[in-house]
Design a protein around this motif. Structure first.
Motif: not given
Length: 313
Positions: A30-31, A38-40, A47-51, A101-102
Motif C-alpha cells: 500500500l503506497a 516514497r513510502v510503502w 500477517r504483520s506489517f512494516v513500512v 531506504y529504511a
C-alpha cells in the motif's frame, strides 16, 4: 539527479528491498501519502506489517541520512515514543540498486487534538525530552534552520522555475528581498539563541495519538535550530502555546525568549514551501497534487502574502 527519481522503483523492487533485510513479504503493498520520499506499507507472511521508506535520491548525503538514524535511535534508546528504523545486518540504513531506504514498524494512531490542554501539555513534555537528547551533540551534515536553507535557496528555486509567470519575476524578487531584510532584522532583535538537534517538522501530521499517548514519526527534516521550532506548528494560538510550554517546563527551561522567533519561522516556512513545490515540479507526483501552482493568481496571492509578512515582522 534524475527529474524522475523514482521511475525505477516499482512494486517488485520494493518487495526485493524488504526481502533483502531478511523479511518475508506476502505481496500486500500500500503506497502511503508522501511526496518527498516514497513510502510503502508492506505485508509480511506472519500477517504483520512494516513500512518501507525510500529516500529521495540526491536530497540528503549518506552521512546526513546516517545522522538522522543515529538521532532517532538515541531517542528510542531513551525510551521516548518515536518510530525508529529497524536494524538488519547491523545497519538501519539500507541500500538497494541506488536507493537508500529504511524499514520501520507500522504504527497507527489518530491526529492529536490541538484544543486539548491535556494533549498539548503531554506533547510539550515529550518535546522537552526529545530536546534533552538533541542537545547532547550536534548534527554535522544536516544543516540548520536559517535564512540560507529556508529563504535564499527556496527563493532561487522559484525564480529559476517555469512555474512563476515571467511578468511576476520582478515583483516576487522584490517581495522576497523585502521579507529577507525584515527577517534579518527580527533575528538580530531576538539575539543569540541555542541551537540543538530538532525533529524539525513537528506538525500534527507527524504526531500519532493512541490510548498510550502520542508518538512522533518522520524525522526526515531533522536539523539544527531553536527549540521553539518544534512547538509553534502545534500551537493554534497563544493559549495552545501556553499549554505546550507548561508541559515543556516540567522537563526543561521553556524557550520563552524564542517566542519572538515564531513570526520569522512561520514566514520562512511559507517561502520554503513554495520553493519546494517549484524545485520538485518535474517529479510526476507534484503537478496533480499541487495543481494550484500552475495558476498565476496563486503566485500573485503568494507575493501579497510575502509583502504582508514583511510588514508584520
Amino acid at each position: 539527479m534524475s527529474q524522475v527519481p523514482y521511475a525505477s522503483l516499482d512494486p517488485d523492487r520494493v518487495l526485493d528491498a524488504v526481502e533483502a533485510c531478511g523479511l518475508a513479504p506476502d505481496g500486500r503493498l500500500l503506497a502511503l501519502n508522501s511526496y518527498e520520499n516514497r513510502v510503502w506499507q508492506v505485508g509480511l507472511e506472519d500477517r504483520s506489517f512494516v513500512v518501507a521508506k525510500f529516500y529521495r535520491p540526491g536530497r540528503w548525503s549518506l552521512p546526513s541520512l546516517e545522522e538522522e538514524h543515529v538521532f532517532s535511535r538515541q531517542l528510542a534508546d531513551a525510551e521516548l515514543p518515536v518510530v525508529s528504523p529497524l536494524v538488519f545486518h547491523g545497519r538501519s540504513l539500507q541500500t538497494l540498486e541506488g536507493f537508500h531506504y529504511a524499514i520501520t514498524p507500522r504504527r497507527g494512531g489518530r491526529a492529536p487534538s490541538l484544543e486539548s490542554a491535556h494533549e498539548l501539555e503531554w506533547m510539550g513534555r515529550l518535546i522537552a525530552r526529545i530536546h534533552a537528547v538533541g542537545g547532547r551533540e550536534s548534527f554535522r551534515h544536516r544543516g540548520r534552520i536559517d535564512l540560507e536553507q529556508m529563504v535564499v535557496r527556496p527563493g532561487q528555486a522559484v525564480l529559476t522555475s517555469r512555474l512563476l509567470p515571467e511578468h511576476l519575476h520582478p515583483e516576487y524578487a522584490a517581495a522576497l528581498q523585502q521579507l529577507r531584510q525584515a527577517l534579518e532584522q527580527r533575528l538580530d532583535a531576538v539575539g543569540p539563541y541555542r541551537e540543538l538537534r530538532l525533529h524539525g517538522d513537528c506538525h500534527p501530521g507527524n504526531v500519532l495519538w493512541t490510548d498510550e499517548g502520542p508518538h512522533f514519526v518522520d524525522f526526515d527534516d531533522c536539523r539544527m535550530g531553536p527549540a521553539i521550532q518544534d512547538l509553534w506548528m502545534l500551537a493554534a494560538d497563544d493559549n495552545a502555546m501556553g499549554h505546550l510550554l507548561e508541559g515543556y517546563g516540567q522537563f526543561a527551561e521553556p524557550p520563552l525568549q524564542e517566542l519572538a522567533l515564531v513570526p520569522a519561522l512561520r514566514a520562512m516556512r511559507q517561502i520554503h514551501h513554495a520553493g519546494w513545490i517549484a524545485a520538485r515540479w518535474d517529479d510526476p507526483a507534484f503537478p496533480p497534487a499541487f495543481a494550484f501552482a500552475r495558476e498565476a493568481r496563486w503566485w500573485e496571492h503568494h507575493i501579497q502574502d510575502l509583502q504582508q509578512l514583511a510588514e508584520d515582522l
